[in-house]
Design an enzyme around this catalytic site. Sequence first.
Site, PDB file in Angstrom:
ATOM      1  N   ASP A   1     -80.002 -93.626  28.594  1.00  0.00           N
ATOM      2  CA  ASP A   1     -80.206 -94.304  29.873  1.00  0.00           C
ATOM      3  C   ASP A   1     -81.494 -95.127  29.882  1.00  0.00           C
ATOM      4  OD1 ASP A   1     -77.888 -93.219  30.900  1.00  0.00           O
ATOM      5  OD2 ASP A   1     -78.900 -91.541  31.891  1.00  0.00           O
TER       6      ASP A   1
ATOM      7  N   TYR B   1     -82.792 -82.657  23.643  1.00  0.00           N
ATOM      8  CA  TYR B   1     -83.614 -83.408  24.594  1.00  0.00           C
ATOM      9  C   TYR B   1     -84.744 -82.534  25.130  1.00  0.00           C
ATOM     10  CZ  TYR B   1     -79.305 -86.231  24.963  1.00  0.00           C
ATOM     11  OH  TYR B   1     -78.182 -86.981  24.695  1.00  0.00           O
TER      12      TYR B   1
ATOM     13  N   ASP C   1     -81.062 -89.785  38.727  1.00  0.00           N
ATOM     14  CA  ASP C   1     -82.414 -89.936  38.184  1.00  0.00           C
ATOM     15  C   ASP C   1     -83.242 -90.763  39.164  1.00  0.00           C
ATOM     16  OD1 ASP C   1     -81.574 -92.569  37.840  1.00  0.00           O
ATOM     17  OD2 ASP C   1     -81.347 -92.398  35.668  1.00  0.00           O
TER      18      ASP C   1
ATOM     19  N   ARG D   1     -78.521 -85.630  33.476  1.00  0.00           N
ATOM     20  CA  ARG D   1     -78.684 -85.939  34.902  1.00  0.00           C
ATOM     21  C   ARG D   1     -77.833 -84.998  35.753  1.00  0.00           C
ATOM     22  NH1 ARG D   1     -76.229 -90.746  35.711  1.00  0.00           N
ATOM     23  NH2 ARG D   1     -75.637 -91.050  33.539  1.00  0.00           N
TER      24      ARG D   1
END
Length: 241
Positions: free
Chosen positions: A46, A74, A88, A183
């Site tokens: 993203d 992540y 987000d 997310r």
Amino acid sequence: MYGKEVNALDGILLIDKPVGLTSHDVVDYIRKRYMLKKVGHGGTLDPLASGLLIIMLNRATKLSQKIIALDKEYIAEMTLGFSTTTGDLGGQVVEKAKDDGYLKLAKYQIEQVFQKFVGEIEQIPPMYSAVKYKGVRLYKLARKGIEVPRDPRRVKVYNLVIEDIDLPRVKFKIRCSRGLYIRQLCIDIGRELGYPAHLSQMVRTTIGKFSLDSAHKLDKILNEPDSEKYIIPLDIARKLI
């Protein structure tokens, strides 16, 4: 660096994508830098996320599906208190907490909820995603204010570890299968805790055997006259997948 093949531009680049660029932006920059027609990436990151992005050049684009299928890791930050349209900080606020109870959550409460999301879980893809509905990308519908039903998908969370709690923020590390949206994970964890939440930061650190530690800054690739030396040749890339 890496040895050259017959065609040194058949291979992959490990890029440390900066915040603010789309994955497609990076592909365009690399395409222009090396004057290539066939350039792709191995999994969307993203715009508000940073970290490892694998760029495939020429014949290496045939490795796309294998790279996309690799597990990923992540380091992310969830913030409690409000949720957004995109999940987000790039979206509009859609829900705010009715009280400040999220600032008083105990560590054990947060840890217990996080553990519920380890293993094989079902996740409904967010509207702001590249998943298709009747041939149309969901994010295109979302931008028009259209929400459609989505079937839950089975994804795997191999490891989910809280690294720091500084409410309303919770920093964590996750290793997961393809198809999991961090997310949406933040939204779901927040909901389980009883409060709206969103993803406030995210860095992708690994894709399969490839690590962010071995990646190069985009500016470095674009500006160094001999940046071809950073391309991992196709034969080596195949062995690492």
